[in-house]
Design an enzyme around this catalytic site. Structure first.
Site, mmCIF file in Angstrom:
data_model
loop_
_atom_site.group_PDB
_atom_site.id
_atom_site.type_symbol
_atom_site.label_atom_id
_atom_site.label_comp_id
_atom_site.label_asym_id
_atom_site.label_seq_id
_atom_site.Cartn_x
_atom_site.Cartn_y
_atom_site.Cartn_z
ATOM 1 N N MET A 1 49.502 36.214 37.699
ATOM 2 C CA MET A 1 48.408 36.529 36.791
ATOM 3 C C MET A 1 47.240 35.591 37.048
ATOM 4 S SD MET A 1 50.431 37.352 33.237
ATOM 5 C CE MET A 1 48.910 37.897 32.431
ATOM 6 N N SER A 2 46.031 36.149 37.012
ATOM 7 C CA SER A 2 44.832 35.386 37.339
ATOM 8 C C SER A 2 44.028 34.987 36.113
ATOM 9 C CB SER A 2 43.937 36.217 38.256
ATOM 10 O OG SER A 2 43.474 37.364 37.552
ATOM 11 N N GLY A 3 44.314 35.589 34.968
ATOM 12 C CA GLY A 3 43.494 35.368 33.792
ATOM 13 C C GLY A 3 42.517 36.493 33.549
ATOM 14 N N VAL A 5 41.472 40.811 33.364
ATOM 15 C CA VAL A 5 42.016 41.967 32.653
ATOM 16 C C VAL A 5 42.961 42.776 33.535
ATOM 17 C CG1 VAL A 5 40.053 43.462 33.236
ATOM 18 C CG2 VAL A 5 41.415 43.947 31.187
ATOM 19 N N ASP A 6 42.743 42.807 34.858
ATOM 20 C CA ASP A 6 43.591 43.619 35.731
ATOM 21 C C ASP A 6 45.037 43.122 35.733
ATOM 22 O OD1 ASP A 6 41.331 45.066 36.408
ATOM 23 O OD2 ASP A 6 40.903 43.851 38.169
ATOM 24 N N SER A 7 45.221 41.823 35.920
ATOM 25 C CA SER A 7 46.591 41.301 35.923
ATOM 26 C C SER A 7 47.186 41.287 34.522
ATOM 27 C CB SER A 7 46.635 39.896 36.540
ATOM 28 O OG SER A 7 45.847 38.993 35.807
ATOM 29 N N MET A 26 48.546 31.061 39.833
ATOM 30 C CA MET A 26 48.290 30.220 40.999
ATOM 31 C C MET A 26 47.042 29.374 40.775
ATOM 32 S SD MET A 26 48.976 32.588 44.332
ATOM 33 C CE MET A 26 47.450 33.493 44.050
ATOM 34 N N CYS A 94 42.830 34.585 51.964
ATOM 35 C CA CYS A 94 43.610 34.132 50.814
ATOM 36 C C CYS A 94 44.804 35.046 50.570
ATOM 37 C CB CYS A 94 42.727 34.070 49.567
ATOM 38 S SG CYS A 94 43.612 33.552 48.078
ATOM 39 N N CYS A 191 35.955 32.971 45.403
ATOM 40 C CA CYS A 191 36.613 32.319 44.269
ATOM 41 C C CYS A 191 36.267 30.845 44.146
ATOM 42 C CB CYS A 191 38.125 32.512 44.366
ATOM 43 S SG CYS A 191 38.869 31.877 45.885
#
Length: 375
Positions: A1-3, A5-7, A26, A94, A191
């Site tokens: 999870m990235s924070g 909405v998609d994840s 990560m 990445c 990023c």
């Protein structure tokens, strides 16, 4: 999870199914650690949002620090490419080096499946039982381009649960489930640059100035630059005082020189073919002859994307001087193609692989070649 909405929606969809589920965040970059600055970092806000979503969904979560791996395997190589005046794609690197390799190695056998919030679709080939990387339903958000360097043995452990959704549908679902990230804006740009700093300002902290000349197509000096990496092929040359706006057409690292031409439709800006190296097929045993045979069998057309946010270009692949060298010839010219960029190849909806552009052939090259042929 990235924070994002998609994840978050990915986690919500999986939480409604019969999985033994946990979340991993990560940490790939830490501005505070790198620059010795104080204050709240981007990753801390992301990590907070991940924890909030996981608390709502009753999912355990943990953070994995991959910042060292990211620095060594993505950021430093990208710096070397920028220094040579080329245009790398760290997001492609990445995925290949970190998300689909270093993270998988760190998780080990504890994770039977790994799900992400990528807009991409895995379709399983009936004959070979192998995963095919395909475009998502939402063509505007499709991220298969960023995954084109990830090979099938890595992909087969992954799931992309939102591949059947469009962004508006996903937002609606996030609001309906009361996810804290439902209204969070999409992240844009590279990023590690972050949202508050310009790319040029950021990279100048790592690459020293290197003054040089800006010349026109005939070699006449029309201006000066302070570093090849500050300019992108196809963009304005930023030379003032000229009657016509000039655009960057070529960067010569040996001379530390930029060639600029008048007008965006100049023949030196119209790319007709690209030569690539380090080509990686998603199915590692593929080669050019095999994919040409696939086109004969399946029908349709080959297309390429040089950038994520661009219309696809119809093309024809051919073998170069080695298996890792693939040439893509365009059906019509495209402007602003630069060495260092990633060229991804598609057959209809199927993403076959990608390579790094080393050379471009433009309309001006073809015209010069034709004029030099004996009559």
């Amino acid at each position: 999870m990235s924070g994002g909405v998609d994840s978050s929606v990915t986690a919500a969809l999986l939480a409604e199914q019969d999985f033994d589920l946990s979340a991993v965040f990560m940490r790939n970059w830490d501005t505070k650690d790198e620059l010795g600055a104080d204050g709240k970092c981007e990753w801390e806000k992301d990590w907070h949002d991940v924890q909030q979503v996981c608390k709502l969904l009753d999912i355990p979560c943990r953070m994995v620090d991959l910042s060292r791996e990211y620095w060594l395997r993505v950021f430093e190589p990208a710096l070397r490419v920028w220094e040579r005046g080329m245009t790398p794609n760290p997001d492609v690197d990445c995925n290949r080096e970190i998300k689909f390799d270093a993270l998988v190695q760190r998780l080990g056998e504890s994770a039977q499946w790994i799900a992400t919030g990528h807009y991409a679709h895995l379709q399983w080939d009936d004959a070979t039982h192998r995963a095919m990387l395909c475009r998502s339903v939402d063509r505007h958000k499709d991220q298969s381009y960023f995954l084109a360097a990830v090979q099938e043995p890595q992909l087969r452990r992954f799931m992309f649960p939102i591949s059947h959704m469009t962004k508006p549908q996903l937002r609606e679902l996030a609001h309906a489930r009361g996810l804290p990230t439902a209204s969070r804006e999409d992240s844009v740009g590279i990023c590690f640059v972050g949202q508050k700093r310009r790319f040029e300002q950021f990279i100048s902290e790592y690459i020293p100035p290197s003054p040089g000349k800006i010349v026109d197509e005939h070699g006449k000096v029309i201006g000066e630059h302070n570093g090849l990496w500050k300019f992108t092929i196809g963009e304005s040359s930023r030379v003032s005082g000229l009657k016509t706006r000039f655009y960057v057409a070529k960067k010569d690292a040996e001379r530390n020189e930029i060639v600029a031409v008048p007008g965006r439709d100049h023949p030196m800006l119209q790319c007709r073919a690209v030569n690539t190296i380090d080509w990686r097929w998603v199915w590692p045993d593929h080669d050019v002859q095999q994919v040409l045979a696939l086109q004969t069998k399946l029908g349709g057309r080959f297309t390429t994307k040089i950038r994520h946010a661009m219309a696809e270009i119809e093309c024809t692949p051919s073998q170069g001087t080695s298996p890792e060298n693939v040439v893509l010839s365009f059906a019509h010219p495209d402007a602003g193609v630069a060495p260092g960029q990633t060229a991804a190849l598609y057959l209809n909806e199927w993403c076959l692989g990608c390579g790094t552009i080393t050379e471009t052939t433009c309309t001006a090259d073809l015209q010069e070649s034709a004029s030099s042929e004996p009559t």
